[in-house]
Each structure stands twice: as C-alpha cells, then as structure tokens.
Design a protein around this motif. Structure first.
Motif, PDB file in Angstrom:
ATOM      1  N   ALA A  52      68.857 -19.350  46.315  1.00 57.05           N
ATOM      2  CA  ALA A  52      69.590 -18.082  46.261  1.00 57.05           C
ATOM      3  C   ALA A  52      69.874 -17.582  47.670  1.00 57.05           C
ATOM      4  O   ALA A  52      70.973 -17.080  47.951  1.00 57.05           O
ATOM      5  CB  ALA A  52      68.799 -17.044  45.472  1.00 57.05           C
ATOM      6  N   HIS A  53      68.899 -17.734  48.560  1.00 56.65           N
ATOM      7  CA  HIS A  53      69.119 -17.293  49.943  1.00 56.65           C
ATOM      8  C   HIS A  53      70.228 -18.090  50.609  1.00 56.65           C
ATOM      9  O   HIS A  53      71.130 -17.520  51.237  1.00 56.65           O
ATOM     10  CB  HIS A  53      67.830 -17.388  50.762  1.00 56.65           C
ATOM     11  N   TRP A  95      68.624 -19.093  57.300  1.00 62.33           N
ATOM     12  CA  TRP A  95      69.837 -19.887  57.068  1.00 62.33           C
ATOM     13  C   TRP A  95      70.902 -19.443  58.033  1.00 62.33           C
ATOM     14  O   TRP A  95      71.183 -18.271  58.092  1.00 62.33           O
ATOM     15  CB  TRP A  95      70.366 -19.770  55.634  1.00 62.33           C
ATOM     16  N   PRO A  96      71.485 -20.366  58.778  1.00 64.28           N
ATOM     17  CA  PRO A  96      71.189 -21.783  58.866  1.00 64.28           C
ATOM     18  C   PRO A  96      69.778 -22.030  59.412  1.00 64.28           C
ATOM     19  O   PRO A  96      69.247 -21.237  60.168  1.00 64.28           O
ATOM     20  CB  PRO A  96      72.238 -22.325  59.825  1.00 64.28           C
ATOM     21  N   MET A  97      69.236 -23.159  59.019  1.00 66.08           N
ATOM     22  CA  MET A  97      67.886 -23.538  59.422  1.00 66.08           C
ATOM     23  C   MET A  97      67.825 -23.751  60.933  1.00 66.08           C
ATOM     24  O   MET A  97      68.839 -24.060  61.562  1.00 66.08           O
ATOM     25  CB  MET A  97      67.466 -24.841  58.723  1.00 66.08           C
ATOM     26  N   ALA A  98      66.622 -23.623  61.478  1.00 68.42           N
ATOM     27  CA  ALA A  98      66.434 -23.795  62.917  1.00 68.42           C
ATOM     28  C   ALA A  98      66.775 -25.209  63.380  1.00 68.42           C
ATOM     29  O   ALA A  98      67.179 -25.404  64.526  1.00 68.42           O
ATOM     30  CB  ALA A  98      64.998 -23.450  63.296  1.00 68.42           C
ATOM     31  N   MET A  99      66.644 -26.202  62.509  1.00 68.00           N
ATOM     32  CA  MET A  99      66.976 -27.573  62.923  1.00 68.00           C
ATOM     33  C   MET A  99      68.491 -27.810  63.007  1.00 68.00           C
ATOM     34  O   MET A  99      68.937 -28.854  63.460  1.00 68.00           O
ATOM     35  CB  MET A  99      66.349 -28.594  61.974  1.00 68.00           C
ATOM     36  N   VAL A 109      67.961 -14.078  57.463  1.00 67.82           N
ATOM     37  CA  VAL A 109      66.528 -14.267  57.245  1.00 67.82           C
ATOM     38  C   VAL A 109      66.129 -13.467  56.015  1.00 67.82           C
ATOM     39  O   VAL A 109      66.534 -12.312  55.855  1.00 67.82           O
ATOM     40  CB  VAL A 109      65.696 -13.814  58.466  1.00 67.82           C
ATOM     41  N   ARG A 110      65.367 -14.105  55.144  1.00 71.57           N
ATOM     42  CA  ARG A 110      64.919 -13.455  53.914  1.00 71.57           C
ATOM     43  C   ARG A 110      63.471 -13.861  53.638  1.00 71.57           C
ATOM     44  O   ARG A 110      63.096 -15.006  53.871  1.00 71.57           O
ATOM     45  CB  ARG A 110      65.807 -13.891  52.751  1.00 71.57           C
TER      46      ARG A 110
END
Length: 142
Positions: A52-53, A95-99, A109-110
């Motif tokens: 959902a995030h 999201w987007p992820m740190a990688m 951020v959630r």
C-alpha cells in the motif's frame, strides 16, 4: 451490403472490449519500456502495508522505477529518515528504497509493521540480488 456492415459492427463490438482491457492492464508498461530493464511484480497480498505504501507513493508522484545503486544506500537512508523518529513495533518504510538511486531526501516514509516491512525487504532483496548496479527495475504492485 447492410448484412456485411452489421457483421463488421458486431465483430468490432466483440473485439474492442478485449483490446481496451489489455491496454488498461498494461498501462504502467506502456509509459515507456525504454525507462526500465526489467519488471518486478510486488505481491501486495503477501505484504499489504508495504504494498500500500509503494502504491500510494507512486500515485503521489514518486518514481515507479528503481535504479539499483547499492553504494550510497546508507547515506540515502539517513537523508530520507532524517527527523522521523522510530516507533516500537514499526519500521520506517521508504519509497523509493535507499538502494535505489531515486531514494534519499524527499522519499515517502511511512510507519509499517516491522513483520510486514522486513518480510517485504527480504523478498525484494532476494529478487534484486542478481542485478548489477545501474539496472532499472519497474515496480508493479499487484
């Protein structure tokens, strides 16, 4: 002549719904296949909070493509989580992820239940482990 026209009209009426349904289901793909190298179908049914995030963040304008860039992930994580306190039982999902090259400052951020987020992170990590940095992955949540 009228009979031929009627038959053509019926054929068109029968074919069009199927064509439009296929187009609707591949809208995200059609946005520009040149933007990505591969597709990852994220299982929202398995990780509902994280899914959902990701969906909400993409709808809000964040990238649906993750350019893998492992170097600098720690710095991007610090940037995205800056000022957001930890919360017992929850992770701060980004999201987007740190990688992803697209991650970092300004990421969505959630708070997500730790079990959901860590399971999702493990799942994504195992799917992306074989890809080289610079690979662009389109995320589709389903």
């Amino acid at each position: 002549m009228l009979k031929r026209w009627t038959i053509r009209l019926l054929l068109i009426a029968a074919v069009l719904p199927g064509l439009s349904e296929g187009a609707a289901s591949s809208t995200q793909h059609a946005k520009g296949a040149a933007r990505y190298d591969d597709v990852l179908y994220f299982p929202k049914s398995r990780y509902p909070e994280t899914g959902a995030h990701i969906s909400d963040a993409i709808k809000a304008g964040h990238s649906d493509v993750c350019t893998i860039e492992r170097e600098g992930a720690d710095k991007r994580r610090q940037e995205s989580l800056k000022g957001i306190p930890t919360k017992p039982g929850y992770d701060r999902d980004e999201w987007p992820m740190a990688m992803c090259e697209e991650g970092g400052k300004g990421a969505s951020v959630r708070y997500v239940a730790s079990t959901d987020n860590r399971g999702a992170g493990s799942w994504v990590g195992s799917r992306l482990s074989g890809y080289a940095d610079g690979t662009k992955i389109l995320f589709i949540v389903q």
